[in-house]
Design an enzyme around this catalytic site. Structure first.
Site, PDB file in Angstrom:
ATOM      1  N   GLN A   3      76.865  48.804  27.559  1.00 15.87           N
ATOM      2  CA  GLN A   3      76.543  49.889  28.486  1.00 15.87           C
ATOM      3  C   GLN A   3      77.789  50.697  28.796  1.00 15.87           C
ATOM      4  O   GLN A   3      77.723  51.707  29.488  1.00 15.87           O
ATOM      5  CB  GLN A   3      76.002  49.320  29.806  1.00 15.87           C
ATOM      6  CG  GLN A   3      74.693  48.581  29.701  1.00 15.87           C
ATOM      7  CD  GLN A   3      74.328  47.873  31.000  1.00 15.87           C
ATOM      8  OE1 GLN A   3      74.222  46.650  31.009  1.00 15.87           O
ATOM      9  NE2 GLN A   3      74.132  48.593  32.089  1.00 15.87           N
ATOM     10  N   PHE A  40      70.636  45.500  31.356  1.00 17.29           N
ATOM     11  CA  PHE A  40      70.357  45.065  32.732  1.00 17.29           C
ATOM     12  C   PHE A  40      71.614  44.781  33.545  1.00 17.29           C
ATOM     13  O   PHE A  40      71.575  44.005  34.493  1.00 17.29           O
ATOM     14  CB  PHE A  40      69.421  43.840  32.723  1.00 17.29           C
ATOM     15  CG  PHE A  40      68.159  44.046  31.923  1.00 17.29           C
ATOM     16  CD1 PHE A  40      67.211  44.962  32.345  1.00 17.29           C
ATOM     17  CD2 PHE A  40      67.942  43.352  30.737  1.00 17.29           C
ATOM     18  CE1 PHE A  40      66.052  45.181  31.611  1.00 17.29           C
ATOM     19  CE2 PHE A  40      66.793  43.576  29.992  1.00 17.29           C
ATOM     20  CZ  PHE A  40      65.848  44.485  30.426  1.00 17.29           C
ATOM     21  N   GLU A  60      77.747  45.532  30.906  1.00 17.22           N
ATOM     22  CA  GLU A  60      78.763  46.431  31.476  1.00 17.22           C
ATOM     23  C   GLU A  60      80.148  45.897  31.144  1.00 17.22           C
ATOM     24  O   GLU A  60      80.905  46.506  30.422  1.00 17.22           O
ATOM     25  CB  GLU A  60      78.575  46.552  32.992  1.00 17.22           C
ATOM     26  CG  GLU A  60      77.536  47.580  33.367  1.00 17.22           C
ATOM     27  CD  GLU A  60      77.618  47.937  34.841  1.00 17.22           C
ATOM     28  OE1 GLU A  60      78.670  48.423  35.279  1.00 17.22           O
ATOM     29  OE2 GLU A  60      76.621  47.710  35.549  1.00 17.22           O
ATOM     30  N   ARG A 112      78.238  46.735  47.395  1.00 16.83           N
ATOM     31  CA  ARG A 112      76.864  47.261  47.361  1.00 16.83           C
ATOM     32  C   ARG A 112      75.918  46.367  48.170  1.00 16.83           C
ATOM     33  O   ARG A 112      74.993  46.854  48.810  1.00 16.83           O
ATOM     34  CB  ARG A 112      76.376  47.453  45.917  1.00 16.83           C
ATOM     35  CG  ARG A 112      75.020  48.132  45.817  1.00 16.83           C
ATOM     36  CD  ARG A 112      74.745  48.680  44.433  1.00 16.83           C
ATOM     37  NE  ARG A 112      75.388  49.956  44.193  1.00 16.83           N
ATOM     38  CZ  ARG A 112      74.820  51.152  44.402  1.00 16.83           C
ATOM     39  NH1 ARG A 112      73.579  51.242  44.839  1.00 16.83           N
ATOM     40  NH2 ARG A 112      75.486  52.256  44.152  1.00 16.83           N
ATOM     41  N   ARG A 157      71.077  44.533  37.484  1.00 18.96           N
ATOM     42  CA  ARG A 157      70.110  45.460  38.066  1.00 18.96           C
ATOM     43  C   ARG A 157      69.979  45.329  39.591  1.00 18.96           C
ATOM     44  O   ARG A 157      69.429  44.357  40.090  1.00 18.96           O
ATOM     45  CB  ARG A 157      68.759  45.231  37.401  1.00 18.96           C
ATOM     46  CG  ARG A 157      67.823  46.418  37.452  1.00 18.96           C
ATOM     47  CD  ARG A 157      66.623  46.148  36.575  1.00 18.96           C
ATOM     48  NE  ARG A 157      65.889  47.365  36.279  1.00 18.96           N
ATOM     49  CZ  ARG A 157      64.879  47.416  35.423  1.00 18.96           C
ATOM     50  NH1 ARG A 157      64.490  46.339  34.797  1.00 18.96           N
ATOM     51  NH2 ARG A 157      64.266  48.547  35.181  1.00 18.96           N
ATOM     52  N   ALA A 196      74.328  51.784  37.710  1.00 19.38           N
ATOM     53  CA  ALA A 196      74.049  52.323  39.042  1.00 19.38           C
ATOM     54  C   ALA A 196      72.858  53.295  39.004  1.00 19.38           C
ATOM     55  O   ALA A 196      72.764  54.188  39.849  1.00 19.38           O
ATOM     56  CB  ALA A 196      75.289  52.991  39.640  1.00 19.38           C
ATOM     57  N   GLU A 218      67.059  50.945  38.944  1.00 23.46           N
ATOM     58  CA  GLU A 218      67.179  49.709  39.713  1.00 23.46           C
ATOM     59  C   GLU A 218      66.279  49.610  40.954  1.00 23.46           C
ATOM     60  O   GLU A 218      65.792  48.527  41.270  1.00 23.46           O
ATOM     61  CB  GLU A 218      68.637  49.533  40.179  1.00 23.46           C
ATOM     62  CG  GLU A 218      69.632  49.389  39.060  1.00 23.46           C
ATOM     63  CD  GLU A 218      71.055  49.601  39.563  1.00 23.46           C
ATOM     64  OE1 GLU A 218      71.410  50.753  39.867  1.00 23.46           O
ATOM     65  OE2 GLU A 218      71.793  48.628  39.671  1.00 23.46           O
TER      66      GLU A 218
HETATM   67  N1  MTE Z   1      65.459  49.251  31.484  1.00 20.89           N
HETATM   68  C1  MTE Z   1      65.429  48.643  30.283  1.00 20.89           C
HETATM   69  N2  MTE Z   1      64.327  48.749  29.519  1.00 20.89           N
HETATM   70  N3  MTE Z   1      66.495  47.923  29.823  1.00 20.89           N
HETATM   71  C2  MTE Z   1      67.638  47.775  30.575  1.00 20.89           C
HETATM   72  O1  MTE Z   1      68.585  47.127  30.137  1.00 20.89           O
HETATM   73  N4  MTE Z   1      68.777  48.302  32.694  1.00 20.89           N
HETATM   74  C3  MTE Z   1      68.601  48.653  34.105  1.00 20.89           C
HETATM   75  C4  MTE Z   1      67.750  49.903  34.253  1.00 20.89           C
HETATM   76  N5  MTE Z   1      66.559  49.793  33.444  1.00 20.89           N
HETATM   77  C5  MTE Z   1      67.685  48.393  31.861  1.00 20.89           C
HETATM   78  C6  MTE Z   1      66.556  49.160  32.272  1.00 20.89           C
HETATM   79  C7  MTE Z   1      69.856  48.881  34.819  1.00 20.89           C
HETATM   80  S1  MTE Z   1      70.722  47.545  35.387  1.00 20.89           S
HETATM   81  C8  MTE Z   1      70.326  50.148  35.091  1.00 20.89           C
HETATM   82  S2  MTE Z   1      71.713  50.385  36.016  1.00 20.89           S
HETATM   83  C9  MTE Z   1      69.648  51.342  34.571  1.00 20.89           C
HETATM   84  O2  MTE Z   1      68.500  51.012  33.809  1.00 20.89           O
HETATM   85  C10 MTE Z   1      70.638  52.118  33.721  1.00 20.89           C
HETATM   86  O3  MTE Z   1      70.086  53.216  33.118  1.00 20.89           O
HETATM   87  P1  MTE Z   1      69.872  54.633  33.864  1.00 20.89           P
HETATM   88  O4  MTE Z   1      71.077  54.876  34.699  1.00 20.89           O
HETATM   89  O5  MTE Z   1      69.725  55.566  32.750  1.00 20.89           O
HETATM   90  O6  MTE Z   1      68.641  54.455  34.690  1.00 20.89           O
HETATM   91 MO1  MOS Z   2      72.928  48.326  36.214  1.00 19.17          MO
HETATM   92  S1  MOS Z   2      73.362  46.533  37.121  1.00 19.17           S
HETATM   93  O1  MOS Z   2      74.029  49.160  37.333  1.00 19.17           O
HETATM   94  O2  MOS Z   2      73.859  48.120  34.798  1.00 19.17           O
END
Ligand code: MTE
Ligand code: MOS
Length: 771
Positions: free
Chosen positions: A206, A237, A241, A319, A351, A520, A722
């Site tokens: 990520q 998820f 990171e 957070r 997440r 985030a 999230e």
């Molecule tokens: N959705 C899917 N399908 N797979 C993922 O790994 N990660 C989550 C969320 N949704 C994730 C997901 C997390 S922890 C975050 S921070 C956000 O997606 C990141 O993506 P965005 O900022 O584009 O929403």
């Molecule tokens: Mo989502 S825990 O901020 O990658």
């Protein structure tokens, strides 16, 4: 004909399907492990510590090196640069040096011709340890004041005086568990040495920039010598990171040494033992309140189990502190956050990033207060909501300007007959001696933006080719969440062309540098704006060309429905692209965005860390079997604020997925360490993520309508990745409600999360004994 109303395929707010939807299901979407390996490439296996805490006396790699097919074995001694891959602080070793601080810590890595050769040889690496005492529980770390980072504090008013003056006081302690990310694609990297000591790294990450920095530090080379690329992840998820730097760092170290491509792909058991998870939290609180349940004072201690190094713990804790208010005005408070150090794997982003743990605390406390007063939880909540008639300043000094929680609840109530639902649950319990039902709601307010202001920036790179086709690149990464399609929709909308004209390309540090992690939930907020900015620059130049061609003022040029109009004359976007080239006008631009209004003071834990908040509400019904402790969620109703959603289909998927993942955290997913600090749940047979049959049979997720973001975000949308995870706290509270029914709803259950069958059973026995 004058410019028609916009009619393009795949503009913003359209429910376009995920760009890889078909590829994900027919196998044509390329993942890192699908990249063909060139002959001579090496595969890697890891040597992990069997001890939670031990001194490394010696490492003998000779037998492994002599084994069949083996090319190299590396330990900390082979690192040419710095043995440090810390994302926030320092001193987080890539490979253990002198000491191991958790079971599963990586001590050495073996590269061989095949994975079988590498795995066989890894068993031949002889490590001699002197076992040291290990700290395995967060309580012990609290008692000994063992921390991975400074303690954090938020305080308002005189909490001791407020507690003393309050008509009622309660205190207690409780826990919530951690959570493994269980991404379908495990951690993986492929490093290839280039000329002039350059390295190219494919990483399932990520955060390509952090992998770039980590690899450069480990190898002792400048950032521009490392290129990191990722087309997609099979889920992140938060687990991808900081953790991918470990994997990519080892692959790059071996590639550097052997001058050959090296792949490192973790088996699930190693992945679960060697990489970080969601932080388990331990809480102690004392709360003062009046007869109506209005909070007068709250003293809350949040102890995060950070594992052996800092990693993301300081930021996760921040957070958590920033979400311990959830939707409630707390007039007098003291939050203390302890980033505890234990001899377990370092916990990391997951997440919600501490938000879920903060809300878990306040909601569990309010539930306890409500039962003590014999009042419905929803009524006690209403007494405490931020709102027009109460103060709107959060514990960290930010004024909540966009509060719509009561509006969201009203909207929810219009479609869900909560009273009828509640009556049916109570009626059921009257006639059912063994199976008991519970029902609870959950309001959520979640702050959007990275707490650290610097991370709230993004870049993009957009090219228009002479045939009118467009290539889009930005700093965000795709992990299944639909970021790429959303940003492509933004570009399609800006140029007013069909989305099929836009080619989505892999994220790489070579195209857009100095990126923030896709985290985030702010991926589309940040990268969407950066891409819009790039597209607008090109569009502006193309408008000049069109104005000259049609001999009209630039203000008369309209981009609409794949064409460019000047009154009743028009040309296609492709024609204008070709004409722009002819006129020697650049059709390429970098875009940039930085979130306005935000600031944060790390020393006082105060400021305006969030550009805006998202809101949501859920209700869940569960049934528990009081003889076996088994639990099922039978129905869940969700309503989530997405602002003016960029893509309702994608957002609904995010809402449903986040809820189910949150349910897993709070119910079935239990990480068990034995008394030696060995993780006993390192595969799907012992670690239970929700399956398709755990999804509630009645499951309705909806997006709040007509609720554009009041802040100027990308097309007034809101982040969604999230926030809905925390709606699953309704399931946690419903389980408590079902247990509480055994005391005629008078007593608050004593139970920690996750609410596994054995915990539910114990809580059932305990509450029966008290009732
Ligand atoms: N959705 C899917 N399908 N797979 C993922 O790994 N990660 C989550 C969320 N949704 C994730 C997901 C997390 S922890 C975050 S921070 C956000 O997606 C990141 O993506 P965005 O900022 O584009 O929403
Ligand atoms: Mo989502 S825990 O901020 O990658």
């Amino acid at each position: 004909m004058n410019a028609p109303l916009s009619r393009i395929r795949g503009g913003v707010h359209a429910s376009v399907k995920h760009d890889s939807a078909a590829g994900h299901t027919n196998g044509q979407a390329l993942y890192l492990d699908d990249i063909p390996m060139v002959p001579g490439s090496l595969e890697t296996a890891l040597v992990l510590s069997p001890h939670a805490h031990a001194r490394i006396i010696s490492v003998d790699v000779s037998a492994a090196l002599a084994a069949d097919g083996v090319a190299a074995v590396v330990t900390a001694a082979d690192i040419p640069g710095k043995n440090d891959i810390a994302p926030i602080r320092t001193d987080e070793p890539l490979l253990a040096a002198g000491v191991v601080e958790h079971e599963g810590q990586i001590v050495a890595a073996v590269a061989a011709a095949t994975l079988d050769h590498a795995r066989a040889a890894a068993k031949l690496v002889k490590v001699e340890y002197e076992v040291l005492p290990a700290v395995l529980t967060v309580e012990e770390a609290v008692a000994k004041e063992l921390y991975v980072a400074p303690v954090q504090k938020m305080e308002r008013g005189d909490v001791d005086a407020a507690l003393k003056a309050a008509p009622h006081r309660l205190k207690g302690e409780f826990h919530c568990g951690g959570q493994d990310h269980f991404y379908l694609e495990g951690q993986i990297a492929l490093a290839t040495p280039g000329e002039n000591r350059d390295v190219h790294v494919y990483s399932s990450t990520q955060h390509p920039t952090e992998v770039q920095h980590g690899v450069a530090h480990v190898l002792g080379i400048p950032f521009n010598a490392v290129t990191v690329e990722v087309r997609r992840m099979g889920g992140g998820f938060g687990g991808k990171e900081s953790q991918p730097t470990i994997i990519a760092g080892i692959a790059a170290l071996l590639a550097w040494k052997m001058r050959k491509p090296v792949k490192l792909r973790l088996p699930r058991d190693d992945d679960m033992r060697a990489t970080g998870k969601r932080h388990p939290f331990y809480y102690r609180y004392e709360v003062g309140f009046d007869d109506d349940g209005a909070i007068k004072g709250l003293d809350l201690l949040l102890a995060a189990n950070g594992g052996h190094v800092a990693d993301h713990t300081p930021a996760v804790l921040t957070r958590a502190l920033c979400h311990s208010d959830n939707c409630y005005w707390l007039p007098v408070l003291r939050f203390r956050g302890l980033p505890c150090k234990t001899n377990t794997v370092s916990n990391t982003a997951f997440r919600g990033y501490g938000g879920p743990q903060g809300m878990f605390a306040i909601e569990t406390i309010l539930d306890t207060v409500a039962r003590y007063l014999g009042k419905p939880l929803d009524e006690v909540r209403r007494r405490n909501f931020y709102g027009q008639h109460r103060n709107n300043v959060t514990p960290y000094g930010m004024t909540v300007e966009d509060n719509i929680i009561e509006k969201v609840i009203d909207e929810f109530d219009r479609t869900v007959d909560l009273q009828g639902w509640r009556d049916s649950v109570i009626a059921f319990n009257k006639t059912s001696p063994i199976v008991k039902k519970g029902l609870a709601t959950m309001p959520v307010k979640f702050g959007i933006s990275f707490n650290r202001p610097a991370l709230n920036q993004a870049g993009a790179l957009v090219h228009v080719y002479m045939d009118g086709s467009v290539t889009l690149n930005h700093g965000g990464t795709e992990m299944g969440q639909g970021l790429f399609i959303k940003v492509a929709q933004v570009v399609a909308e800006t140029f007013q062309i069909d989305i099929d004209n836009i080619k989505i390309t892999a994220t790489t540090t070579g195209k857009v540098p100095n990126t923030s992690p896709t985290a985030a939930s702010s991926g589309s907020d940040l990268n969407g704006m950066a891409a819009k900015n790039a597209a607008e620059q090109i569009k502006d130049r193309m408008a000049d060309v069109a104005a000259e061609q049609f001999n009209v003022p630039k203000g008369d040029i309209v981009f609409s429905s794949n064409r460019i109009y000047a009154g009743n004359r028009s040309m296609s976007f492709a024609e204008l692209a070709a004409l722009s080239w002819e006129k020697r006008v650049s059709l390429s631009a970098t875009g940039f965005y930085r979130t306005p209004k935000i600031h944060w003071d790390f020393t006082t834990s105060s400021g305006r860390p969030f550009y805006y908040f998202t809101y949501g509400v859920a209700a869940a019904e569960v049934a528990i079997d009081t003889l076996s402790g088994e639990m099922r969620c039978l129905r869940a109703e969700l309503l989530q604020d997405c602002g003016a959603s960029l893509n309702p289909a994608i957002d609904l998927g995010q809402i449903e997925g986040a809820f189910v993942q949150g349910m897993g955290w709070l119910t079935t997913e239990e990480l068990v360490w034995d008394n030696k600090g060995n993780l006993r749940t390192h595969g799907p047979s012992t670690y239970k993520i929700p399956g398709s049959r755990d999804v509630p049979p009645v499951f309705n997720a909806r997006i709040l309508q007509n609720a554009p973001n009041r802040e100027d975000t990308v097309f007034r949308s809101k982040a969604v990745g999230e926030p809905p995870l925390m709606l699953a706290l309704s399931v946690w509270l419903a389980v408590r409600d079902a247990i509480s029914s055994l005391s005629d709803y008078r007593l608050a259950p004593k139970i920690d999360a996750p609410a596994t069958p054995d915990r539910i059973l114990a809580a059932v026995d305990e509450i029966r004994a008290r009732a």
